[in-house]
Write a protein that holds these residues in place. Sequence first.
Motif, short mmCIF file in Angstrom:
data_model
loop_
_atom_site.label_atom_id
_atom_site.label_comp_id
_atom_site.label_asym_id
_atom_site.label_seq_id
_atom_site.Cartn_x
_atom_site.Cartn_y
_atom_site.Cartn_z
N LEU A 113 0.83 -1.21 0.00
CA LEU A 113 0.00 0.00 0.00
C LEU A 113 0.87 1.26 0.00
O LEU A 113 0.53 2.24 -0.68
CB LEU A 113 -0.95 -0.01 1.19
CG LEU A 113 -2.02 -1.11 1.18
CD1 LEU A 113 -2.81 -1.10 2.48
CD2 LEU A 113 -2.94 -0.98 -0.02
N LEU A 120 -1.66 6.36 1.36
CA LEU A 120 -2.45 5.15 1.61
C LEU A 120 -1.82 4.30 2.69
O LEU A 120 -2.48 3.88 3.65
CB LEU A 120 -2.59 4.36 0.30
CG LEU A 120 -3.31 3.02 0.35
CD1 LEU A 120 -4.69 3.14 0.94
CD2 LEU A 120 -3.37 2.43 -1.05
N PHE A 124 -3.27 3.64 6.53
CA PHE A 124 -3.43 2.28 7.06
C PHE A 124 -2.77 2.18 8.43
O PHE A 124 -3.36 1.70 9.40
CB PHE A 124 -2.81 1.25 6.10
CG PHE A 124 -2.98 -0.18 6.54
CD1 PHE A 124 -3.89 -0.99 5.90
CD2 PHE A 124 -2.21 -0.73 7.57
CE1 PHE A 124 -4.06 -2.32 6.27
CE2 PHE A 124 -2.37 -2.05 7.96
CZ PHE A 124 -3.30 -2.84 7.31
N ALA A 145 -8.03 -1.94 9.82
CA ALA A 145 -7.28 -1.16 8.83
C ALA A 145 -7.36 -1.80 7.45
O ALA A 145 -7.53 -1.09 6.44
CB ALA A 145 -5.84 -1.01 9.28
N SER A 146 -7.27 -3.12 7.39
CA SER A 146 -7.35 -3.83 6.10
C SER A 146 -8.71 -3.66 5.46
O SER A 146 -8.81 -3.46 4.25
CB SER A 146 -7.06 -5.31 6.29
OG SER A 146 -5.76 -5.51 6.73
N SER A 149 -8.95 -0.27 3.91
CA SER A 149 -7.95 0.08 2.89
C SER A 149 -8.47 0.13 1.45
O SER A 149 -8.05 1.02 0.70
CB SER A 149 -6.73 -0.81 3.00
OG SER A 149 -7.01 -2.13 2.63
N THR A 153 -7.96 3.32 -0.81
CA THR A 153 -7.23 3.16 -2.08
C THR A 153 -7.98 3.84 -3.21
O THR A 153 -7.39 4.58 -4.00
CB THR A 153 -7.04 1.66 -2.40
OG1 THR A 153 -6.29 1.06 -1.35
CG2 THR A 153 -6.32 1.46 -3.72
N ALA A 166 -6.05 -4.07 -3.67
CA ALA A 166 -6.36 -3.81 -2.26
C ALA A 166 -7.51 -4.70 -1.79
O ALA A 166 -7.48 -5.23 -0.67
CB ALA A 166 -6.70 -2.34 -2.04
N THR A 170 -7.30 -7.57 1.09
CA THR A 170 -8.22 -7.53 2.23
C THR A 170 -8.93 -8.86 2.43
O THR A 170 -8.99 -9.38 3.54
CB THR A 170 -9.26 -6.40 2.05
OG1 THR A 170 -8.56 -5.14 2.06
CG2 THR A 170 -10.30 -6.40 3.15
#
Length: 190
Positions: A113, A120, A124, A145-146, A149, A153, A166, A170
């Motif tokens: 990322l 980005l 995160f 956070a994932s 994201s 993004t 992304a 995830t």
Amino acid sequence: MFEWLFIPLAYLAGSISSAILVCKLMNLPDPRDQGSGNPGATNVMRIGGKKAAAITLLGDLLKGLLPVYFANLLKVSPEIVAMTGLAAFLGHLYPVFFGFKGGKGVATSIGVLLGFSWWLGLIFMAIWFAIYKISKISSLSALVASTISPVVTWYLTKEIYLLFAALVMTVILLWRHKSNIQRLLAGQEA
């Protein structure tokens, strides 16, 4: 044509297990045989302390960041940048050098990322840190956070290939953390 070489090279970079190498260099037990059995920074911290964990974290982050950074530096297409990031991430999860048994991928995904966009990656990490300060649970911080994201993004890059990468990271991170999710739901995750 040369830009396609970034993908296998990124996979090979991702396949280098920072946790296993750090533990060998610091005369620590193999992280696959200790603690959670996961070759990642959290498990290395359990068996070797903060210094070993920090070096592992940095190594895992760099193997996600550097392939993407160099792909961007050489101005390859957004599709190749996205696939380069995914290849580094998948290399960490399924390393060819270590029997295809790797870590859960959080630090390497942060590196990817960061390669997509410095902002980005920093967002995160800020989300991870904020959730950790509140909960003191690393896996919950990574999961939150994932999950956020892909939205960040898209907001920052407006690039469909990076969004796809992304999203894939995830989904895989959530799947790789399924036991953590079960423990979180049961109130047993520390």
